[in-house]
Design a protein around this motif. Sequence first.
Motif, PDB file in Angstrom:
ATOM      1  N   LEU A  51      59.375 -53.175  86.977  1.00 26.28           N
ATOM      2  CA  LEU A  51      59.521 -53.871  85.865  1.00 26.28           C
ATOM      3  C   LEU A  51      60.658 -55.160  86.348  1.00 26.28           C
ATOM      4  N   ASP A  52      59.950 -56.436  86.175  1.00 28.00           N
ATOM      5  CA  ASP A  52      60.981 -57.476  86.301  1.00 28.00           C
ATOM      6  C   ASP A  52      62.130 -57.725  85.524  1.00 28.00           C
ATOM      7  N   PRO A  53      63.473 -57.620  85.920  1.00 25.92           N
ATOM      8  CA  PRO A  53      64.391 -57.562  84.941  1.00 25.92           C
ATOM      9  C   PRO A  53      64.722 -59.221  84.220  1.00 25.92           C
ATOM     10  N   ARG A  54      64.240 -60.006  84.967  1.00 29.84           N
ATOM     11  CA  ARG A  54      64.364 -61.422  84.470  1.00 29.84           C
ATOM     12  C   ARG A  54      63.518 -61.947  83.314  1.00 29.84           C
ATOM     13  N   THR A  55      62.098 -61.321  83.693  1.00 33.50           N
ATOM     14  CA  THR A  55      60.982 -61.945  82.577  1.00 33.50           C
ATOM     15  C   THR A  55      60.794 -60.450  81.785  1.00 33.50           C
ATOM     16  N   GLY A  56      61.018 -59.321  82.196  1.00 33.77           N
ATOM     17  CA  GLY A  56      60.565 -58.402  81.215  1.00 33.77           C
ATOM     18  C   GLY A  56      59.222 -57.956  81.595  1.00 33.77           C
ATOM     19  N   ALA A  57      58.488 -58.461  82.551  1.00 28.78           N
ATOM     20  CA  ALA A  57      57.100 -58.423  82.809  1.00 28.78           C
ATOM     21  C   ALA A  57      56.708 -57.193  83.801  1.00 28.78           C
ATOM     22  N   ILE A  58      55.618 -56.443  83.853  1.00 28.67           N
ATOM     23  CA  ILE A  58      55.348 -55.250  84.689  1.00 28.67           C
ATOM     24  C   ILE A  58      54.760 -56.022  85.647  1.00 28.67           C
ATOM     25  N   LEU A  59      55.177 -55.851  87.037  1.00 29.52           N
ATOM     26  CA  LEU A  59      54.491 -56.404  88.205  1.00 29.52           C
ATOM     27  C   LEU A  59      53.950 -55.180  89.124  1.00 29.52           C
ATOM     28  N   VAL A  60      52.959 -55.488  89.633  1.00 33.99           N
ATOM     29  CA  VAL A  60      52.261 -54.459  90.606  1.00 33.99           C
ATOM     30  C   VAL A  60      52.096 -55.032  91.977  1.00 33.99           C
ATOM     31  N   TYR A  61      52.564 -54.095  93.006  1.00 30.46           N
ATOM     32  CA  TYR A  61      52.636 -54.462  94.251  1.00 30.46           C
ATOM     33  C   TYR A  61      51.996 -53.714  95.180  1.00 30.46           C
ATOM     34  N   GLY A  62      51.400 -54.004  96.265  1.00 34.17           N
ATOM     35  CA  GLY A  62      50.550 -53.391  97.394  1.00 34.17           C
ATOM     36  C   GLY A  62      51.668 -52.858  98.411  1.00 34.17           C
ATOM     37  N   ILE A  63      51.889 -51.677  98.960  1.00 38.98           N
ATOM     38  CA  ILE A  63      52.464 -51.190  99.808  1.00 38.98           C
ATOM     39  C   ILE A  63      52.032 -51.137 100.912  1.00 38.98           C
ATOM     40  N   ARG A  64      52.895 -51.725 101.903  1.00 37.68           N
ATOM     41  CA  ARG A  64      52.461 -51.518 103.675  1.00 37.68           C
ATOM     42  C   ARG A  64      53.344 -51.387 104.356  1.00 37.68           C
ATOM     43  N   LYS A  65      52.994 -50.313 105.630  1.00 37.86           N
ATOM     44  CA  LYS A  65      54.295 -49.962 106.348  1.00 37.86           C
ATOM     45  C   LYS A  65      53.932 -50.888 107.709  1.00 37.86           C
ATOM     46  N   VAL A  66      55.375 -51.507 108.218  1.00 39.69           N
ATOM     47  CA  VAL A  66      55.468 -52.383 109.293  1.00 39.69           C
ATOM     48  C   VAL A  66      55.226 -51.545 110.483  1.00 39.69           C
ATOM     49  N   VAL A  67      54.144 -51.922 111.249  1.00 40.45           N
ATOM     50  CA  VAL A  67      53.749 -51.251 112.602  1.00 40.45           C
ATOM     51  C   VAL A  67      53.421 -52.429 113.806  1.00 40.45           C
ATOM     52  N   GLU A  68      53.540 -51.962 114.994  1.00 38.71           N
ATOM     53  CA  GLU A  68      53.280 -52.787 116.106  1.00 38.71           C
ATOM     54  C   GLU A  68      51.936 -52.912 116.247  1.00 38.71           C
ATOM     55  N   THR A  69      51.019 -51.995 116.061  1.00 35.84           N
ATOM     56  CA  THR A  69      49.641 -52.470 116.434  1.00 35.84           C
ATOM     57  C   THR A  69      48.928 -51.629 114.817  1.00 35.84           C
ATOM     58  N   VAL A  70      48.346 -52.359 114.243  1.00 35.20           N
ATOM     59  CA  VAL A  70      47.554 -52.078 112.815  1.00 35.20           C
ATOM     60  C   VAL A  70      46.239 -51.506 113.085  1.00 35.20           C
ATOM     61  N   THR A  71      46.357 -50.244 112.781  1.00 37.09           N
ATOM     62  CA  THR A  71      44.852 -49.331 112.707  1.00 37.09           C
ATOM     63  C   THR A  71      44.338 -49.189 111.595  1.00 37.09           C
ATOM     64  N   ASP A  72      45.071 -49.276 110.452  1.00 37.24           N
ATOM     65  CA  ASP A  72      44.491 -49.220 108.986  1.00 37.24           C
ATOM     66  C   ASP A  72      44.972 -50.332 108.112  1.00 37.24           C
TER      67      ASP A  72
END
Length: 511
Positions: free
Chosen positions: A48-69
């Motif tokens: 929930l965005d506390p400023r606008t009251g909107a529901i936002l969707v995010y994709g989660i990525r893990k930070v790595v040195e070499t990307v395999t997936d």
Amino acid sequence: MGTIYQSIELLSKEKGIDPQIVLDAVKDAMLAAARKHFRTEEPLVADLDPRTGAILVYGIRKVVETVTDPQTEISLAQAQKIDAAAQIGSEVRIPKPTDVLGRISAQTAKQVILQKVREAERETVYQEYSGRVGELVQCTVKRFEGGDIIVDLGKTEARLPKKEQSKLESFSIGERIRVVIKSVEKTGKNAGLIVSRAAPELVMRLFEQEVPEIYDGTVVIKSCAREAGERTKIAVQSRDKDVDCVGACVGMKGMRVQSIIRELRGEKIDIIEYSDDPVVFATHALSPAKISKVTVIDPAERHMEVIVDDSQLSLAIGKRGQNVRLCAKLMNWRVDIKSEEEKRQEVESAMAALVVPGAPVSVLMEHGLTESLLSKLTEAGIGTVEKLGSMTPEQLEEIPGIGPKLVERIQIAVNNYYRQFEEALEGAEEPSAGAPEALEAGAVPGLEAEQIDGGEPAVAGFPAESEPAAEPWEQQPPEPLAEQAQVESAENSALSPNAEPVESDTIKDSD
């Protein structure tokens, strides 16, 4: 989108559930819609965005040195473009556009929200009402679904199934009614709140509200048996010897019980005085029938037999067996009802089975006859006790070797032989231990129970108006007084100078 949070607050207040539960449901719905639209298996999170009251969707990525997936991992350089503070091993959120979610995705979101809200609502209802089963509540008739009635309790709706309705009652939409909470289910066919107008608890709660002595504990409701729309039997007991439990429930001129009868649309109510003695309790519970005798057959199995006069049998059984059925429910005993004629035939057949037909005279050795005497009887052609018992003293004296003294001994032995069966018969007819004297036929004075049928009720110890009690001066004198009057009349006639001669037999009979 800014109005979503306001909508969540309104929905949570309307359904009476925690706003956080609704918010979580909306987040889950947005995630389901986003996965369906973007067709991705990447980890997603909604916030929930506390400023606008909107529901936002995010994709989660893990930070790595070499990307395999690529769906779950991101390089450090790309991560720092999104979040300058990103480091190896941390996670970054990539915003997903929610404005591109189509109509189908929105419909999916709506279904998920409704399902989650419905589950949360059921959980809230269960938590609030699970401990209130049997409680009397006020509600309003909201709508009809087939034979069932949906009622509104304020915060939630409840179902009044057809089988939980009295056949005497009919309701209209908007009518306020009183019901008892029958059950609360979270899942399954009967999920939600089930209420009843046919349960015995409804009558018990109504008596608790109407009778102050029950509310304060002076009078206790011990049990209640009900066939909704027809008749109810309720057993009450007083904890104070100065308080009449039946009279307290009936009220002045029947006002208290009549109020309950009106609430139940004219259902008949019998108020029974409870007793710890099952014999006395059965006598009260089977009213208005007069009971001749109660026998406890098996206390462990709670089985008893009730004997009534032939004229009282149909009254004791009741219409379609209703009276004895309610009595059995009220007492939680198995009750068998028989008329005196049925019992007599049963005992006679049992006695006939005990008496062995054609019993040999040898059985009389147990009753004092010697073997030599029995051999004389056998030689004379008397082989059975029945034949011996049918002979006169003169016929017995004609047998060689038998004189008047032996004839007397034979008669005593035969009488003793038959007396054992008579004692067995008397034992079968004896009232059970603890039975009061009032259990003799027709001698149960005022069963301390009220048969209320919507008319003027009978008051404890007094007959109903339909059977007015005779005034003392109208009552017939007992039989001995009538005989005394006859004697005095005869004596006066004898002393009168013009009287006819009185036979001495008449005076003797009168005496």
